[in-house]
Design a protein around this motif. Structure first.
Motif, PDB file in Angstrom:
ATOM      1  N   ALA A 136       6.401   4.868  26.569  1.00 26.13           N
ATOM      2  CA  ALA A 136       6.899   4.355  25.287  1.00 26.13           C
ATOM      3  C   ALA A 136       6.796   2.835  25.233  1.00 26.13           C
ATOM      4  O   ALA A 136       6.408   2.258  24.204  1.00 26.13           O
ATOM      5  N   ILE A 137       7.125   2.171  26.346  1.00 27.17           N
ATOM      6  CA  ILE A 137       7.041   0.710  26.370  1.00 27.17           C
ATOM      7  C   ILE A 137       5.591   0.249  26.276  1.00 27.17           C
ATOM      8  O   ILE A 137       5.272  -0.729  25.590  1.00 27.17           O
ATOM      9  N   LEU A 176       9.707   6.716  29.373  1.00 33.27           N
ATOM     10  CA  LEU A 176      10.075   5.329  29.071  1.00 33.27           C
ATOM     11  C   LEU A 176       8.894   4.394  29.301  1.00 33.27           C
ATOM     12  O   LEU A 176       8.597   3.537  28.458  1.00 33.27           O
ATOM     13  N   ILE A 185      18.856   2.312  24.284  1.00 33.40           N
ATOM     14  CA  ILE A 185      18.290   1.242  25.091  1.00 33.40           C
ATOM     15  C   ILE A 185      19.290   0.099  25.154  1.00 33.40           C
ATOM     16  O   ILE A 185      19.835  -0.318  24.120  1.00 33.40           O
ATOM     17  N   ARG A 210       3.209   1.824  24.732  1.00 35.21           N
ATOM     18  CA  ARG A 210       2.799   2.010  23.341  1.00 35.21           C
ATOM     19  C   ARG A 210       3.422   0.954  22.437  1.00 35.21           C
ATOM     20  O   ARG A 210       2.781   0.478  21.487  1.00 35.21           O
ATOM     21  N   ALA A 211       4.668   0.554  22.733  1.00 36.17           N
ATOM     22  CA  ALA A 211       5.301  -0.512  21.949  1.00 36.17           C
ATOM     23  C   ALA A 211       4.537  -1.821  22.108  1.00 36.17           C
ATOM     24  O   ALA A 211       4.387  -2.596  21.156  1.00 36.17           O
ATOM     25  N   LEU A 257       9.450  -0.388  20.084  1.00 32.00           N
ATOM     26  CA  LEU A 257      10.136   0.615  20.897  1.00 32.00           C
ATOM     27  C   LEU A 257      11.184   1.356  20.070  1.00 32.00           C
ATOM     28  O   LEU A 257      11.359   2.575  20.212  1.00 32.00           O
ATOM     29  N   LEU A 288       8.569  -6.636  21.863  1.00 33.19           N
ATOM     30  CA  LEU A 288       8.496  -5.233  22.243  1.00 33.19           C
ATOM     31  C   LEU A 288       9.506  -4.322  21.557  1.00 33.19           C
ATOM     32  O   LEU A 288       9.194  -3.174  21.240  1.00 33.19           O
ATOM     33  N   ILE A 289      10.717  -4.811  21.362  1.00 33.42           N
ATOM     34  CA  ILE A 289      11.798  -3.932  20.946  1.00 33.42           C
ATOM     35  C   ILE A 289      11.589  -3.326  19.552  1.00 33.42           C
ATOM     36  O   ILE A 289      11.886  -2.135  19.355  1.00 33.42           O
ATOM     37  N   ILE A 346       9.503   4.018  18.060  1.00 33.30           N
ATOM     38  CA  ILE A 346       9.149   5.185  18.873  1.00 33.30           C
ATOM     39  C   ILE A 346      10.378   6.041  19.144  1.00 33.30           C
ATOM     40  O   ILE A 346      10.325   7.280  19.077  1.00 33.30           O
ATOM     41  N   ILE A 347      11.503   5.394  19.456  1.00 32.45           N
ATOM     42  CA  ILE A 347      12.736   6.135  19.725  1.00 32.45           C
ATOM     43  C   ILE A 347      13.178   6.912  18.484  1.00 32.45           C
ATOM     44  O   ILE A 347      13.556   8.084  18.561  1.00 32.45           O
TER      45      ILE A 347
END
Length: 319
Positions: A307-308, A304, A130, A310-311, A117, A113-114, A120-121
């Motif tokens: 975003a998660i 948040l 994060i 979408r990740a 993410l 995931l990260i 996106i950030i």
């Protein structure tokens, strides 16, 4: 508490109670509330008199809540936060925000995931940070209650089953969840392992020596539950708390382990590993985001969650 006594209750006492529960210290709560410590102690005494419970007891330099206080606090905190959101609505502009969110998840989940993410950030919220902390339990509700983390991400079948049962029984449920993706667990071994060729039968699997990834350190997992259901067991000789560690160990030993299939390609040593389907039926692995409902209106929490999600969609290895 009787209805009449509730009508006479000073609701400011609940603000004091909330801060004491959050800080587990009268001194720190007094500082947060801009009150003196005697004023906080007096407020707690009045609330104790109204509720008929001690609420907190001194423990070392801080305080320890009673069972009644622990049961009452989530409702009080959520009510106060909802009231604050209604009276002083907060807005969240990702492009201008400098919020830090704390997530807990396993290393395999983070590896999936990260990266998405972070993209996106960088695209939408360059000031947002994060912090990922290790997931050490299959029931992260206490972490969410204490606000140690904003969100837990992982495989929580027992927690979700309990929440569903409570909801169906008409109980108020303090947590919400969102399905992110489904995964599959497979048996993993080194490339030239004796079991790497030929079918992986249940007998061969149970006769081997195994490495277990256990967040809690307990040497028994859902694979062992599935084996027990068919009257079998396996020999676990090593327990670790990270999937990356498990991959490294089995790449250099005769041990077998179980890993999420989509995780193998991000280990960095996929060319030294081989995977086989497990020789028994196990449940599909549902990876969920879990959070406390009192955060649903918090600044940025909706962003948040989106975003998660979408990740997770950017994760090519998960269904």
């Amino acid at each position: 508490m009787h209805q009449g006594r509730f009508r006479n209750l000073d609701l400011n006492l609940l603000r004091v109670f909330d801060e004491v529960m959050a800080e587990r210290s009268l001194t720190r709560a007094a500082h947060k509330l801009a009150l003196t410590q005697p004023a906080v102690s007096n407020a707690l005494r009045r609330l104790r008199d109204s509720l008929g419970d001690e609420l907190v007891r001194r423990q070392g330099a801080g305080v320890e809540p009673t069972p009644m206080a622990l049961a009452l606090w989530p409702t009080v905190r959520e009510a106060l936060q909802r009231l604050q959101s209604a009276l002083v609505p907060e807005t969240f502009d990702p492009a201008e925000a400098n919020t830090t969110f704390v997530l807990t998840m396993a290393d395999a989940t983070a590896a999936s995931l990260i990266p998405g993410l972070v993209d996106i950030i960088e695209e939408e919220a360059p000031g947002v940070s994060i912090r990922v902390v290790p997931l050490s339990t299959r029931d992260p509700r206490r972490l969410l209650d204490e606000e140690s983390v904003d969100m837990a991400i992982g495989y929580f079948p027992a927690v979700l089953a309990d929440l569903t049962a409570r909801s169906q029984a008409g109980e108020a449920v303090a947590y919400a969840n969102q399905r992110l993706y489904d995964g599959e667990y497979v048996c993993v071994m080194r490339l030239d392992h004796p079991l790497a060729s030929g079918p992986l039968t249940l007998n061969r699997y149970c006769a081997a020596r195994h490495l277990l990834v256990s967040f809690s350190g307990r040497p028994y997992g859902f694979i062992d539950e599935a084996l027990t259901a068919v009257g079998r067991e396996r020999r676990i000789v090593l327990t670790v708390n990270q999937f990356f560690t498990a991959g490294r160990v089995v790449a250099n030993s005769n041990l077998l382990t179980v890993l999420p299939r989509h995780f193998i390609n991000v280990t960095g040593i996929a060319d030294r590993l081989v995977w086989r389907e497990l020789p028994l039926k196990v449940p599909t692995v549902h990876v969920d985001a879990l959070w406390h409902k009192r955060l649903r209106n918090g600044p940025g929490h909706d962003w948040l969650r989106q975003a998660i999600a979408r990740a997770a969609q950017r994760n090519p290895g998960a269904a």
